[in-house]
Design an enzyme around this catalytic site. Structure first.
Site, mmCIF file in Angstrom:
data_model
loop_
_atom_site.group_PDB
_atom_site.id
_atom_site.type_symbol
_atom_site.label_atom_id
_atom_site.label_comp_id
_atom_site.label_asym_id
_atom_site.label_seq_id
_atom_site.Cartn_x
_atom_site.Cartn_y
_atom_site.Cartn_z
ATOM 1 N N ASP A 146 0.846 -1.192 0.000
ATOM 2 C CA ASP A 146 0.000 0.000 0.000
ATOM 3 C C ASP A 146 0.881 1.242 0.000
ATOM 4 O O ASP A 146 1.975 1.232 0.568
ATOM 5 C CB ASP A 146 -0.914 0.021 1.225
ATOM 6 C CG ASP A 146 -1.953 -1.084 1.190
ATOM 7 O OD1 ASP A 146 -2.424 -1.422 0.097
ATOM 8 O OD2 ASP A 146 -2.291 -1.614 2.269
ATOM 9 N N ASP A 180 -7.072 -1.351 -4.527
ATOM 10 C CA ASP A 180 -8.124 -1.017 -3.561
ATOM 11 C C ASP A 180 -9.042 0.063 -4.114
ATOM 12 O O ASP A 180 -10.268 -0.015 -3.989
ATOM 13 C CB ASP A 180 -7.510 -0.522 -2.245
ATOM 14 C CG ASP A 180 -6.690 -1.571 -1.536
ATOM 15 O OD1 ASP A 180 -6.976 -2.772 -1.718
ATOM 16 O OD2 ASP A 180 -5.757 -1.191 -0.806
#
EC number: 3.4.23.36
Length: 204
Positions: A146, A180
């Site tokens: 991330d 995401d």
């Protein structure tokens, strides 16, 4: 919308997602960050063992089950997307389905292969691609990368706010990735436009 067009969209998202993750893994230390636009859009490198936006799930066995679930969901997703195209559903629904499928595939690649392909890296060492001694984990045990961080507001909440008044608050705090974001956009668009999307389109 043709199935080939949906596949191209999926490929574009996957390439963007994996290219950024590869660069982050090999050029940044864990928790390192830099500003992109002011202080409210930053690249901040973290990894997580679980679901989207860093949510964890059930330890070691939970990780394996989550990865297998993603794999099954991706396989089913391809068949479902092809069905939407074949039965001529709304173009918007097909695009949203492609976005969700691309996002699931992006994080699945991390979970399946990153443990095999990269060294662990860390706070003082950059991860290496295809290290001589092998990767940091086995198949199905890779960590999801991330990096997108949007702390739109940072500061102390007014004291008149119940329960949280006076506390330091960050909005939006989760760190996420392109995969995401792709899933979130697809799901939110379906919820917002479901009445328009869920019918078969008979036009060209």
């Amino acid at each position: 919308m043709k199935f080939r067009s949906a596949l191209i969209l999926i490929l574009v998202i996957l390439v963007a997602d994996q290219t950024l993750k590869f660069w982050i893994k090999t050029h940044m230390y864990m928790q390192e960050e830099f500003n992109v636009i002011g202080h409210w859009f930053r690249i901040h490198f973290i990894e997580n063992e679980g679901m989207a936006y860093g949510i964890s799930f059930g330890g070691e066995w939970g990780k394996v089950l989550l990865t297998l679930f993603r794999l099954v969901a991706v396989v089913i997703g391809f068949f479902f997307l092809k069905k939407l195209v074949r039965e001529r559903y709304h173009k918007g629904l097909i695009i949203c389905g492609a976005l969700i499928l691309a996002g699931a595939m992006g994080n699945l690649i991390d979970s399946l292969f990153y443990g095999l392909l990269f060294s662990a890296g860390g706070y003082s060492e950059l991860a290496r691609f295809l290290p001589p001694g092998g990767g940091y984990a086995g198949f199905l045990h890779g960590r999801v990368v991330d990096m997108l961080y949007f702390p739109l507001y940072e500061g102390y909440l007014p004291r008149w706010i119940p329960f949280k008044g006076g506390d330091y608050f960050i909005f939006f705090q989760p760190v996420f990735n392109i995969a995401d974001a792709s899933i979130s956009v697809g799901v939110i668009a379906i919820l917002l436009f479901q009445k328009r999307f869920f019918h078969r389109h008979r036009g060209s």
